[in-house]
Motif scaffolding. Structure first.
Motif, PDB file in Angstrom:
ATOM      1  N   SER A 146       0.824  -1.204   0.000  1.00 34.55           N
ATOM      2  CA  SER A 146       0.000   0.000   0.000  1.00 34.55           C
ATOM      3  C   SER A 146       0.859   1.255   0.000  1.00 34.55           C
ATOM      4  O   SER A 146       0.500   2.255  -0.626  1.00 34.55           O
ATOM      5  CB  SER A 146      -0.934   0.006   1.209  1.00 34.55           C
ATOM      6  N   ALA A 199      -7.604   6.227   1.016  1.00 36.89           N
ATOM      7  CA  ALA A 199      -6.597   5.874   2.023  1.00 36.89           C
ATOM      8  C   ALA A 199      -6.669   6.850   3.191  1.00 36.89           C
ATOM      9  O   ALA A 199      -6.561   6.442   4.353  1.00 36.89           O
ATOM     10  CB  ALA A 199      -5.210   5.872   1.398  1.00 36.89           C
ATOM     11  N   GLY A 254      -2.743  -1.313   5.983  1.00 37.81           N
ATOM     12  CA  GLY A 254      -2.244  -1.660   4.650  1.00 37.81           C
ATOM     13  C   GLY A 254      -3.219  -2.579   3.923  1.00 37.81           C
ATOM     14  O   GLY A 254      -3.506  -2.398   2.738  1.00 37.81           O
ATOM     15  N   ILE A 275      -6.359  -0.539   2.994  1.00 39.24           N
ATOM     16  CA  ILE A 275      -6.126   0.361   1.859  1.00 39.24           C
ATOM     17  C   ILE A 275      -6.137  -0.442   0.563  1.00 39.24           C
ATOM     18  O   ILE A 275      -6.684  -0.017  -0.448  1.00 39.24           O
ATOM     19  CB  ILE A 275      -4.796   1.121   2.028  1.00 39.24           C
ATOM     20  N   PHE A 276      -5.553  -1.630   0.614  1.00 38.54           N
ATOM     21  CA  PHE A 276      -5.528  -2.463  -0.591  1.00 38.54           C
ATOM     22  C   PHE A 276      -6.942  -2.931  -0.951  1.00 38.54           C
ATOM     23  O   PHE A 276      -7.379  -2.776  -2.095  1.00 38.54           O
ATOM     24  CB  PHE A 276      -4.617  -3.671  -0.367  1.00 38.54           C
TER      25      PHE A 276
END
Lengths: 346, 270
Positions: free
Chosen positions: A20, A89, A108, A111-112
């Motif tokens: 990310s 994000a 992370g 966000i992905f």
């Protein structure tokens, strides 16, 4: 779909953070080269809009439950993928920091799942090709619903994969998948409908917002979309079979966590090597050197679990995963076309 | 969460972050790094560890006590974050039934252990994250992330978002209030109403973004947010804080503190 810290291992969290972080850098770089200052306040304020919009619920007719906007897709449609990715994000960061909605180490992953997938997969591969130029209402609806459903299905799949690889939860891969995918099918439908309604509203009252896109793209046929979806399915399937391959070394970074063993020798080449190197670079505790100090009496107790720590992941499961994904896509497509026809008639 | 409550919660953490304690005065990087170390060392414990997680509670407790953050606030918020974790973790006792240890007549299965472990992890991670915000403040965390290498554009976005959340959430609150006055608060908006509500909120948002941009250009916006307050640096106090936290966290990660204490206590009676 916010991942919790309690369910992931540092290896998974760290790897997804690295991915990310790279994506954040890439999106920032792309945005900087476009050099459009006016988009910065727009991103900030739209992020806040998503935040506020998520607090207004509406009742879903006939069910008694309520829904709200998720936001990834509408941001991508209004801002383009790079700016939308950064905005999502940032929303996730604020939610995690202030409302404990999703963990810090797990950010992370979030966000992905909620940023990369809608902005860089669903938007350019499904939404954009379907709605070039001035799309009709039906087309807009079909595109929004289809991309929201596919985006959320892939996101939910990501949650399942990340949780299972972490090995903290005992929920077998297949059962977890069965738990998550149908719920997110419903959420995706709602998300798609709401996004399409809002976009249609904006098309009517602020057509200039979509001016940039209208000049370039023309409505295209479905073929490249289907090709893109097929590619995504193969990639997901491929990733799955990598985890499920006969060579269990692919899991060493998760197994080492579970079993307390030294890492097994992983092949230095290909994706193993790359991921390994990446992980070593980002891991705070490279090679799990702590494990050497782990008390010996705990090891045998855990040793027994080693076989079960990765249940259900074999070729059969991965095949059914691919099949399930394919069937979901078909279902999503059917729904999209049904909605489209319905609207064409109305 | 209702709109008013969400605003209250945001303001509460923000107010706490404006206190002036030695912990608040530390450079934000020290606190961010210590939190990352805490999360990694705590979450890297084996899935059946329960007792060994307990010494880690000292870290959020320390942050809260030194930073004047009420523990009740942290615990309440942490409890709110539990449902998803519960939903996934509740299956552990069902799937993993190998008996791991006996407490008198009670046979404790691996699933029960790992389920308790998940709950404890969640409480620890959430309280620490909230305590970090309450003793550091959002702007300082952003600044620290920037100095640790986060792209500047993303930081500008984070700071923008944070500023406008208050404005737009209040705007949404006013709209809902107006709606409640007209048709009663008891009913949720239908999809049709929802579209109009959100659509006009979106239009106001876009207009506001345009005005904000004009105002920023008038004041000479150059692509980065201005920093206010004294610039802090990573000095001795920060080093001491990091060393103390780091050594403690490493110690409880490597040694089984509860076991050692138990052994010592057992030795006393022998």
């Amino acid at each position: 779909m916010h991942m919790a810290d309690a369910l992931i291992s540092p290896a998974v969290g760290g790897t997804m953070w690295a991915v990310s972080a790279c994506l954040l850098g890439y999106a920032s770089h792309k945005l900087k080269t476009e050099n459009d200052d006016s988009r910065i306040p727009l991103m900030g304020v739209l992020g806040a809009f998503i935040f506020a919009a998520q607090m207004i619920n509406f009742s879903i007719p006939g069910t008694g439950s309520s829904g709200h906007l998720g936001g990834g897709l509408i941001l991508a449609a209004l801002l383009g993928p790079h700016a939308a990715f950064l905005t999502i994000a940032s929303v996730l960061a604020v939610q995690s920091l202030f409302f404990a909605d999703g963990g810090l180490l797990a950010m992370g992953c979030s966000i992905f799942n909620l940023g990369f997938i809608p902005c860089y997969l669903a938007y350019p591969l499904i939404y954009k090709p379907l709605t070039g130029g001035a799309p009709s209402r039906g087309r807009l609806m079909a595109a929004a619903v289809l991309s929201a459903v596919v985006g959320l299905q892939l996101g939910a799949f990501g949650v399942v994969l990340e949780t299972t690889v972490s090995g903290i939860s005992d929920l077998p891969f297949g059962s977890f998948l069965l738990l998550m995918q149908p719920i997110h099918l419903a959420i995706g439908l709602v998300e798609g409908v709401v996004t399409a309604l809002l976009l249609a509203f904006l098309h009517r009252v602020r057509p200039e917002l979509f001016g940039i896109q209208a000049a370039g793209a023309q409505p295209r046929s479905l073929r490249p979309v289907l090709a893109g979806l097929g590619l995504a399915a193969v990639l997901v399937g491929g990733g799955l079979s990598w985890f499920a391959s006969a060579d269990p070394d692919g899991l060493e970074w998760s197994l080492a966590k579970v079993s307390g063993k030294e890492e097994l020798a992983a092949p230095e080449d290909g994706i193993h090597g790359t991921l390994d190197a990446l992980q070593k670079r980002v891991a705070f505790l490279p090679d799990y050197s702590f494990k050497a100090a782990a008390e010996p009496e705990a090891a045998p107790a855990k040793g027994g679990k080693e076989q079960e720590a990765w249940p259900n992941v074999n070729a059969g499961t991965s095949l059914s995963g691919v099949l399930g994904g394919f069937m979901t896509l078909c279902l999503a497509g059917l729904v999209g076309f049904a909605v489209r026809r319905f609207h064409a008639r109305a | 969460m209702s709109i008013e409550n969400a605003l209250l919660e945001l303001r509460r953490l923000d107010d706490l972050a404006h206190q002036d304690t030695p912990l608040h005065r530390l450079d934000a990087r020290a606190k961010v790094l210590a939190t990352v170390l805490f999360l990694v060392s705590m979450l890297s414990l084996g899935r059946y560890e329960v007792a060994r997680l307990l010494p880690f509670a000292a870290f959020p407790w320390l942050l809260a006590t030194l930073g004047g953050v009420p523990l009740s606030l942290l615990l309440r918020r942490a409890a709110l974050a539990l449902p998803f974790v519960l939903m996934v973790g509740i299956f552990n006792p069902l799937f993993d039934r190998t008996v791991q240890l006996h407490l008198g007549p009670l046979a404790v299965t691996g699933g029960m252990l790992s389920f308790s472990s998940i709950l404890l992890r969640s409480m620890l991670a959430v309280t620490t994250g909230l305590a970090l915000v309450a003793v550091t403040g959002f702007d300082n965390i952003c600044r620290a992330l920037g100095r640790l290498g986060m792209p500047s554009l993303f930081l500008v976005q984070l700071q923008f978002l944070y500023r406008y959340i208050f404005v737009l959430v209040e705007e949404a609150g006013r709209m809902m209030h107006a709606r409640a006055l007209r048709c009663g608060a008891a009913t949720r908006p239908s999809l049709r109403e929802y579209r109009s509500l959100l659509g006009s909120l979106l239009l106001r948002t876009l207009d506001r973004a345009g005005r904000v941009h004009q105002a920023m250009l008038c004041r000479g916006f150059s692509g980065t947010m201005p920093e206010y307050g004294m610039p802090t640096r990573f000095g001795r106090a920060e080093l001491r804080f990091c060393l103390a936290c780091g050594l403690y966290l490493l110690a409880v990660r490597i040694f089984d503190l509860p076991l050692l204490l138990g052994g010592m206590a057992g030795g006393l009676f022998r």
